[in-house]
Enzyme design. Structure first.
Site, PDB file in Angstrom:
ATOM      1  N   SER A 135       0.435  -1.544  -0.186  1.00 49.49           N
ATOM      2  CA  SER A 135      -0.256   0.101   0.016  1.00 49.49           C
ATOM      3  C   SER A 135       0.754   1.253  -0.058  1.00 49.49           C
ATOM      4  O   SER A 135       2.393   0.915   0.684  1.00 49.49           O
ATOM      5  CB  SER A 135      -0.637   0.225   1.389  1.00 49.49           C
ATOM      6  OG  SER A 135      -1.422   1.466   1.434  1.00 49.49           O
ATOM      7  N   TYR A 148      -2.009  -0.314  10.476  1.00 51.21           N
ATOM      8  CA  TYR A 148      -2.221  -0.636   9.603  1.00 51.21           C
ATOM      9  C   TYR A 148      -1.259   0.491   8.921  1.00 51.21           C
ATOM     10  O   TYR A 148      -0.361  -1.200   7.947  1.00 51.21           O
ATOM     11  CB  TYR A 148      -3.683  -0.136   8.405  1.00 51.21           C
ATOM     12  CG  TYR A 148      -3.625   0.141   7.324  1.00 51.21           C
ATOM     13  CD1 TYR A 148      -3.939  -1.767   6.951  1.00 51.21           C
ATOM     14  CD2 TYR A 148      -3.316   1.033   6.612  1.00 51.21           C
ATOM     15  CE1 TYR A 148      -4.260  -1.657   5.776  1.00 51.21           C
ATOM     16  CE2 TYR A 148      -3.456   0.217   5.087  1.00 51.21           C
ATOM     17  CZ  TYR A 148      -4.035  -1.108   4.396  1.00 51.21           C
ATOM     18  OH  TYR A 148      -4.304  -1.748   2.787  1.00 51.21           O
TER      19      TYR A 148
HETATM   20  N1  LIG Z   1      -8.758  -0.272  -1.425  1.00 50.50           N
HETATM   21  C1  LIG Z   1      -7.417   0.061  -1.034  1.00 50.50           C
HETATM   22  O1  LIG Z   1      -7.850   1.352  -1.195  1.00 50.50           O
HETATM   23  C2  LIG Z   1      -5.987  -0.761  -0.861  1.00 50.50           C
HETATM   24  C3  LIG Z   1      -5.043   0.272  -1.088  1.00 50.50           C
HETATM   25  C4  LIG Z   1      -3.997  -0.089  -0.911  1.00 50.50           C
HETATM   26  C5  LIG Z   1      -3.767  -1.496  -0.328  1.00 50.50           C
HETATM   27  N2  LIG Z   1      -4.988  -1.669  -0.467  1.00 50.50           N
HETATM   28  C6  LIG Z   1      -4.405  -3.704  -0.051  1.00 50.50           C
HETATM   29  O2  LIG Z   1      -5.162  -4.410  -1.506  1.00 50.50           O
HETATM   30  C7  LIG Z   1      -5.595  -5.293  -0.674  1.00 50.50           C
HETATM   31  C8  LIG Z   1      -7.190  -6.276  -1.193  1.00 50.50           C
HETATM   32  O3  LIG Z   1      -7.568  -5.599  -1.113  1.00 50.50           O
HETATM   33  P1  LIG Z   1      -9.062  -4.528  -1.452  1.00 50.50           P
HETATM   34  O4  LIG Z   1      -8.840  -3.038  -1.579  1.00 50.50           O
HETATM   35  O5  LIG Z   1      -9.603  -5.615  -2.556  1.00 50.50           O
HETATM   36  O6  LIG Z   1     -10.272  -5.199  -0.450  1.00 50.50           O
HETATM   37  P2  LIG Z   1     -11.425  -5.600  -0.006  1.00 50.50           P
HETATM   38  O7  LIG Z   1     -12.681  -6.236  -1.630  1.00 50.50           O
HETATM   39  O8  LIG Z   1     -11.190  -5.722   1.089  1.00 50.50           O
HETATM   40  O9  LIG Z   1     -10.577  -7.042  -0.649  1.00 50.50           O
HETATM   41  C9  LIG Z   1     -10.227  -7.658   0.560  1.00 50.50           C
HETATM   42  C10 LIG Z   1      -9.794  -9.339   0.231  1.00 50.50           C
HETATM   43  O10 LIG Z   1      -9.032  -9.882   1.691  1.00 50.50           O
HETATM   44  C11 LIG Z   1      -9.452 -10.848   2.018  1.00 50.50           C
HETATM   45  N3  LIG Z   1      -9.526 -11.358   3.592  1.00 50.50           N
HETATM   46  C12 LIG Z   1      -9.764 -10.533   4.272  1.00 50.50           C
HETATM   47  N4  LIG Z   1      -9.159 -11.308   5.544  1.00 50.50           N
HETATM   48  C13 LIG Z   1      -9.290 -12.968   4.717  1.00 50.50           C
HETATM   49  C14 LIG Z   1      -9.023 -14.091   5.785  1.00 50.50           C
HETATM   50  N5  LIG Z   1      -8.236 -13.865   6.987  1.00 50.50           N
HETATM   51  N6  LIG Z   1      -8.413 -14.982   4.920  1.00 50.50           N
HETATM   52  C15 LIG Z   1      -8.305 -14.784   3.622  1.00 50.50           C
HETATM   53  N7  LIG Z   1      -8.793 -13.678   3.030  1.00 50.50           N
HETATM   54  C16 LIG Z   1      -9.297 -12.890   3.678  1.00 50.50           C
HETATM   55  C17 LIG Z   1     -11.494 -11.136   1.937  1.00 50.50           C
HETATM   56  O11 LIG Z   1     -11.868 -12.285   1.184  1.00 50.50           O
HETATM   57  P3  LIG Z   1     -12.965 -13.108   2.399  1.00 50.50           P
HETATM   58  O12 LIG Z   1     -13.641 -11.957   3.548  1.00 50.50           O
HETATM   59  O13 LIG Z   1     -13.739 -13.832   1.667  1.00 50.50           O
HETATM   60  O14 LIG Z   1     -12.013 -13.727   3.153  1.00 50.50           O
HETATM   61  C18 LIG Z   1     -11.545 -10.278   0.322  1.00 50.50           C
HETATM   62  O15 LIG Z   1     -11.575 -10.950  -0.812  1.00 50.50           O
HETATM   63  C19 LIG Z   1      -5.574  -5.329   0.918  1.00 50.50           C
HETATM   64  O16 LIG Z   1      -4.594  -6.256   1.528  1.00 50.50           O
HETATM   65  C20 LIG Z   1      -5.444  -3.823   1.273  1.00 50.50           C
HETATM   66  O17 LIG Z   1      -4.892  -3.516   2.352  1.00 50.50           O
HETATM   67  C21 LIG Z   1      -6.516  -1.737  -0.589  1.00 50.50           C
END
Ligand SMILES: NC(=O)c1ccc[n+]([C@@H]2O[C@H](COP(=O)([O-])OP(=O)(O)OC[C@H]3O[C@@H](n4cnc5c(N)ncnc54)[C@H](OP(=O)(O)O)[C@@H]3O)[C@@H](O)[C@H]2O)c1
Length: 236
Positions: A135, A148
């Protein structure tokens, strides 16, 4: 592309968009998350090349079983995309230490468990690619998101460490997005009030497809080319 790729956190957002993009390359995909039923329909369209595996990345046994299932089904694991993650927005003074545990268990230990599970296989095949979704919070620290940020700094440190220790065998790519419009905000452990404050900010973020394109770009490089770091932000 004749590769087998594990994607954690594949049930929504960046993980799901990445699966949708990579399927057209001809890769075999192993999609892991807890609520795996959310991508059942997608998987049913590609029975020969998609394996779903219900996995909680905070549980080492689940992760070991995931990698074993991938090897059994497709014979190898070429790329691991450590994408599962979550955050919370809260002042340090308002600490909920259970939230800290969940972020540390998912964002740090989850990445380490997955790395640990694929490592022996990648060493044996003398080849592999680990893509860690960090991130901008890995490069900077934001108030009300300190823990975080700490977990994402750890992801960056782990990535650099793997690169140093296994540089002759394993490619490591760290992708650091700024705001992306996914389920991330709604899935944070924050209060409704904290979420409301940030809704506009995330709504105006990148689409998850942009991050998927960057992941695909890193995977499609020739063997002798490693993309180490990508930082991708919305142009505001
Ligand atoms: N969105 C942003 O602005 C942003 C910015 C920078 C970085 N990121 C990073 O990008 C990554 C993906 O996030 P996203 O934005 O796509 O958010 P999201 O839509 O909330 O997706 C998060 C995913 O992580 C999975 N997850 C959470 N806890 C888990 C666990 N214990 N075991 C297995 N899977 C788990 C969830 O699936 P289940 O609930 O089905 O397990 C979901 O598929 C994360 O690492 C986040 O920190 C996001």
């Amino acid at each position: 592309m004749n590769k087998t790729i594990i994607i954690t956190g594949a049930s929504s957002g960046i993980g799901k968009a990445t699966a949708e993009s990579l399927i057209s390359t001809g890769a075999n995909l192993v999609l892991a998350s807890r609520k795996i039923e959310k991508i059942q329909k997608f998987a049913e369209k590609y029975p020969d090349s998609v394996l779903l595996h219900k996995t909680d990345v905070t549980k080492k046994d689940d992760v070991d079983a995931l990698v074993e299932a991938a090897k059994q089904r497709f014979g190898s694991v070429d790329v691991l995309i450590n994408n599962a993650g979550l955050g919370s927005f809260r002042e340090l003074q308002m600490a909920d230490t259970n939230e800290w545990d969940t972020m540390i268990d998912t964002n740090i230990k989850g990445v380490l468990y997955c790395f640990n599970a694929v490592l022996p296989h990648m060493i044996t095949q003398e080849k592999g690619h680990i893509i860690n979704i960090a991130s901008v919070a890995a490069h900077d620290v934001f108030p009300n998101a300190v823990v975080y940020c700490a977990t994402k700094h750890a992801v960056l440190a782990i990535s650099k460490g793997i690169r140093l220790e296994f540089q002759d065998k394993i490619k490591v790519t760290t992708i650091s997005p700024g705001a992306v419009n996914t389920g991330f905000l709604e899935n944070t452990l924050s209060t409704e009030e904290d979420k409301e404050e940030r809704r506009e900010y995330f709504k105006e973020g990148l689409t998850p497809d942009v991050i998927a394109q960057n992941i695909r770009f890193a995977i499609e490089q020739p063997d002798e080319v490693a993309i180490s770091e990508i930082i991708v932000r919305p142009q505001r």
